[in-house]
Enzyme design. Structure first.
Site, PDB file in Angstrom:
ATOM      1  N   HIS A 188      70.296  -5.622  12.608  1.00  0.00           N
ATOM      2  CA  HIS A 188      69.284  -4.796  11.931  1.00  0.00           C
ATOM      3  C   HIS A 188      69.909  -4.023  10.770  1.00  0.00           C
ATOM      4  CE1 HIS A 188      66.454  -6.016  14.882  1.00  0.00           C
ATOM      5  NE2 HIS A 188      66.937  -5.276  15.876  1.00  0.00           N
TER       6      HIS A 188
ATOM      7  N   ASP B 242      62.786 -11.955   9.601  1.00  0.00           N
ATOM      8  CA  ASP B 242      63.120 -12.409  10.954  1.00  0.00           C
ATOM      9  C   ASP B 242      64.548 -12.959  11.034  1.00  0.00           C
ATOM     10  OD1 ASP B 242      62.705 -12.911  13.603  1.00  0.00           O
ATOM     11  OD2 ASP B 242      61.510 -14.720  13.309  1.00  0.00           O
TER      12      ASP B 242
ATOM     13  N   LEU C 291      57.438  -0.389  -8.790  1.00  0.00           N
ATOM     14  CA  LEU C 291      57.317  -1.233  -7.599  1.00  0.00           C
ATOM     15  C   LEU C 291      56.818  -0.357  -6.458  1.00  0.00           C
ATOM     16  CD1 LEU C 291      58.020  -3.847  -5.865  1.00  0.00           C
ATOM     17  CD2 LEU C 291      60.228  -2.761  -5.453  1.00  0.00           C
TER      18      LEU C 291
HETATM   19  C1  FPP Z   1      63.189  -9.202  13.359  1.00  0.00           C
HETATM   20  O1  FPP Z   1      64.404  -9.780  13.737  1.00  0.00           O
HETATM   21  C2  FPP Z   1      63.453  -7.937  12.707  1.00  0.00           C
HETATM   22  C3  FPP Z   1      63.063  -6.730  13.180  1.00  0.00           C
HETATM   23  C4  FPP Z   1      62.276  -6.555  14.423  1.00  0.00           C
HETATM   24  C5  FPP Z   1      63.449  -5.487  12.503  1.00  0.00           C
HETATM   25  C6  FPP Z   1      63.459  -5.535  10.998  1.00  0.00           C
HETATM   26  C7  FPP Z   1      64.190  -4.388  10.499  1.00  0.00           C
HETATM   27  C8  FPP Z   1      65.040  -4.415   9.470  1.00  0.00           C
HETATM   28  C9  FPP Z   1      65.292  -5.572   8.593  1.00  0.00           C
HETATM   29  C10 FPP Z   1      65.770  -3.156   9.182  1.00  0.00           C
HETATM   30  C11 FPP Z   1      65.490  -2.587   7.854  1.00  0.00           C
HETATM   31  C12 FPP Z   1      64.170  -1.993   7.722  1.00  0.00           C
HETATM   32  C13 FPP Z   1      63.971  -0.814   7.109  1.00  0.00           C
HETATM   33  C14 FPP Z   1      62.591  -0.402   6.796  1.00  0.00           C
HETATM   34  C15 FPP Z   1      65.053   0.074   6.746  1.00  0.00           C
HETATM   35  P1  FPP Z   1      64.701 -10.066  15.281  1.00  0.00           P
HETATM   36  O2  FPP Z   1      65.478  -8.936  15.818  1.00  0.00           O
HETATM   37  O3  FPP Z   1      63.407 -10.353  15.984  1.00  0.00           O
HETATM   38  O4  FPP Z   1      65.583 -11.349  15.164  1.00  0.00           O
HETATM   39  P2  FPP Z   1      65.724 -12.501  16.248  1.00  0.00           P
HETATM   40  O5  FPP Z   1      64.391 -13.211  16.301  1.00  0.00           O
HETATM   41  O6  FPP Z   1      66.808 -13.355  15.695  1.00  0.00           O
HETATM   42  O7  FPP Z   1      66.084 -11.848  17.543  1.00  0.00           O
END
Ligand code: FPP
Length: 312
Positions: free
Chosen positions: A107, A90, A201
């Site tokens: 992201h 997150d 893994l």
């Molecule tokens: C939450 O942060 C994160 C996500 C919804 C996306 C997670 C994806 C990645 C880490 C990309 C890599 C993944 C792969 C499988 C290649 P948020 O956007 O909700 O953060 P915020 O709460 O600060 O807005």
């Protein structure tokens, strides 16, 4: 020369985070034998065209040719180590906002943090890493962000697959696949199939997943077996249900440790059933900033817990 056209609106151009070291090695965006049929479309200047992208090796990339195993941290004991670590990654959006960037940049940086985490887990003997990449509840986000994430998943799996094979990493994807783009589905199928014999893994990526979804689909599956006469109603117990959860793709379905970054203190519909006896660890770092030091702290905290599983 092969050229790859990513269906990513130009306003969400992928940003490679700045190198963390002086290592100037680069590696080419690898093209696996998988064919990117969906990437052939080009709508004038709306989309970014990527031609044999050279990505800087920031020293964290699992994908770099000079990947070296991370030595086991002195601060940690060899035992107990979690066999299965789950992560709610997150804070990508906040990370980007703090830098005046689009959420997509967060992201993209999050994907780099994930690659680093995979390398650490593989190096230190953790057997399963499950990451929450996209919740069934995330479909309500702006389309441009959802599209970006789907492209990022596909691109990242594609760029890492050769390395996963070389490093003995198996990839599995769980979640409601019915809503995923076809090209991503084909990539997932190819990646799962070609890494299925790997055992160092297992990386489980939860995409379009939620704990409630998983329990519901498991119930449906059990009910169908009863309806079809394969199973007797009286035979239904916790083991039967657990075997129908999507985490049945791994030998260790229940995480020993759950890490959530960004300071939020909730499990947000992640692995609800599987977290019954999981040790929880919350960290204030935003996911793109969660690195080796933070992971060592999480593991150290885990090593201080007394796990009783309801006993004494
Ligand atoms: C939450 O942060 C994160 C996500 C919804 C996306 C997670 C994806 C990645 C880490 C990309 C890599 C993944 C792969 C499988 C290649 P948020 O956007 O909700 O953060 P915020 O709460 O600060 O807005």
């Amino acid at each position: 020369m092969l050229s790859l056209r990513l269906p990513i609106p130009i306003e969400n151009t992928l940003i490679t985070p700045p190198p963390k070291s002086n290592n100037k090695n680069t590696y080419n965006f690898s093209l696996s034998p998988y064919l990117h049929s969906s990437y052939s479309c080009n709508q004038a200047n709306r989309f970014l065209t990527v031609t044999n992208v050279a990505i800087h090796n920031d020293g964290n990339s699992v994908g770099s040719a000079d990947t070296v195993a991370e030595p086991f941290p002195e601060e940690l004991n060899a035992e107990p180590l979690p066999k299965h670590v789950a992560v709610i990654m997150d804070g990508n959006g906040r990370w980007a906002k703090m830098k005046n960037l689009m959420p997509s940049a967060g992201h993209q940086a999050g994907a780099e943090a994930l690659k680093n985490m995979v390398k650490l887990c593989a190096s230190w003997g953790i057997k399963v890493l499950t990451v929450f990449a996209f919740s069934t509840d995330n479909w309500v986000r702006p389309k441009v962000e959802v599209d970006f994430l789907m492209s990022l998943f596909e691109k990242t799996i594609n760029s890492e697959i050769d390395i996963f094979q070389r490093e003995g990493i198996r990839i599995s994807v769980i979640g409601d696949s019915s809503r995923l783009p076809k090209s991503l589905l084909r990539m997932i199928e190819y990646a799962e199939e070609s890494t299925k014999e790997n055992s160092k893994l297992q990386l489980i990526v939860a995409v379009s997943y939620s704990g409630k979804y998983d329990v519901a689909q498991a119930c449906k599956s059990v009910a169908k077996k009863v309806k079809d006469g394969i199973l007797d109603l009286e035979e239904i117990n916790e083991d039967i249900i657990e075997k129908e959860l999507e985490t049945n793709c791994t030998e260790f379905p229940n995480p020993d440790l759950l890490i959530r970054t960004s300071g939020e203190l909730r499990v947000s519909n992640f692995l609800l059933w599987q977290l019954a006896y999981t040790e929880l660890y919350f960290n204030r770092a935003l996911w793109p900033d969660f690195g080796k030091e933070e992971f060592v702290e999480a593991l150290s905290s885990f090593q201080q817990r007394k796990r009783r599983f309801g006993g004494r």
